[in-house]
Design an enzyme around this catalytic site. Structure first.
Site, PDB file in Angstrom:
ATOM      1  CG  ASP A  97     -15.988  -0.265  57.507  1.00  0.00           C
ATOM      2  OD1 ASP A  97     -16.297  -1.356  58.021  1.00  0.00           O
ATOM      3  OD2 ASP A  97     -16.136   0.835  58.085  1.00  0.00           O
ATOM      4  CG  ASP A 114     -23.916  -0.679  62.684  1.00  0.00           C
ATOM      5  OD1 ASP A 114     -22.883  -1.133  63.206  1.00  0.00           O
ATOM      6  OD2 ASP A 114     -24.269  -0.939  61.522  1.00  0.00           O
TER       7      ASP A 114
END
Length: 256
Positions: A130, A11
């Site tokens: 997600d 990330d």
């Protein structure tokens, strides 16, 4: 024979790799290009880079990072975050990425999945989902979130996964927001619910606390690949350790 892929996830925010818990409380984990080179040497099967602020900040994913990574690694890598068009995807693929991952833009305009798949092939189109437990809010009890996990959509995770597979997605990156960074292991129920309804590979993500958690994503969740971040970034385990654990569980992996 299924060969399970081990995928470190990076990330990226402000040019640095970060990792938090439940998508917040981020801490620095290093330089993305340097970490990519390390995981390449360790025998990772693929890498995933997610520019976690691009959509929320309304900017494009960095093409320069894709080019820099391509010079350092010799394994496939996916880049996502801020991709809103076929042209955005083209820039990253030309810079050296093997696949692009779309999330918020796909929810906003589902036809983008088909456009990317038709232009570059479905193998280049990864849809990231997600999901968070939302009992009673959706049929499956899991809701799709976008904008780096900031915004609920009211969409059912399982229904959305089925739809993007039909639209042409070549792979689904499924992350449990509830488990992300907690070290409690994958959300096997959510993973299995998705793998039951799609005929494309699913990457299990969110919750790996040790290499012992990895096999569950495949054995209990039905995933084709397992993704982890914290255990790799902060030196808790290497890619080789992960593959050894998977083999010990009776699963087949590529040699490191």
């Amino acid at each position: 024979m299924q060969v399970v892929r081990v995928i470190p996830c990076l990330d990226v925010a402000d040019g640095r790799v970060v990792k938090g818990v439940n998508f917040v409380d981020l801490r620095d984990a290093g330089d993305p290009v340097e970490l990519a080179a390390v995981y390449n040497e360790q025998g990772a099967d693929e890498l995933v880079f997610l520019d976690i602020g691009a959509t929320h900040e309304g900017r494009d994913t960095t093409v320069a990072m894709a080019a820099a990574v391509a010079e350092q690694v010799f394994i496939p890598f996916t880049i996502g975050g801020g991709i809103r068009s076929v042209d955005d995807a083209r820039k990253l693929l030309r810079a050296g990425a093997d696949k692009v991952s779309i999330n918020s833009a796909a929810v906003a305009r589902p036809e983008l999945v088909t456009e990317i798949a038709e232009e570059f092939g479905s193998q280049c189109c990864v849809v990231a989902i997600d999901g968070r437990r939302s009992p009673g809010a959706t049929d499956s009890g899991y809701e799709v979130f976008v904008a780096g996990g900031r915004t609920g959509t009211g969409q059912d995770v399982v229904g959305w996964a089925s739809r993007v597979a039909e639209l042409g997605a070549g792979e689904i990156l499924l992350t449990s927001m509830d488990r992300d960074g907690t070290g409690d292991g994958f959300d096997h129920a959510m993973t299995q619910a998705v793998t039951d309804v799609v005929n494309v590979p699913v990457i299990a993500s969110g919750g790996v606390g040790s290499v012992a958690d990895l096999a569950g994503g495949v054995v209990k969740g039905g995933a084709d690949a397992v993704l982890a971040a914290t255990i790799f970034h902060f030196g808790h385990a290497s890619v080789a350790d992960a593959k050894t654990a998977l083999q010990s569980a009776g699963l087949t992996v590529r040699p490191g």
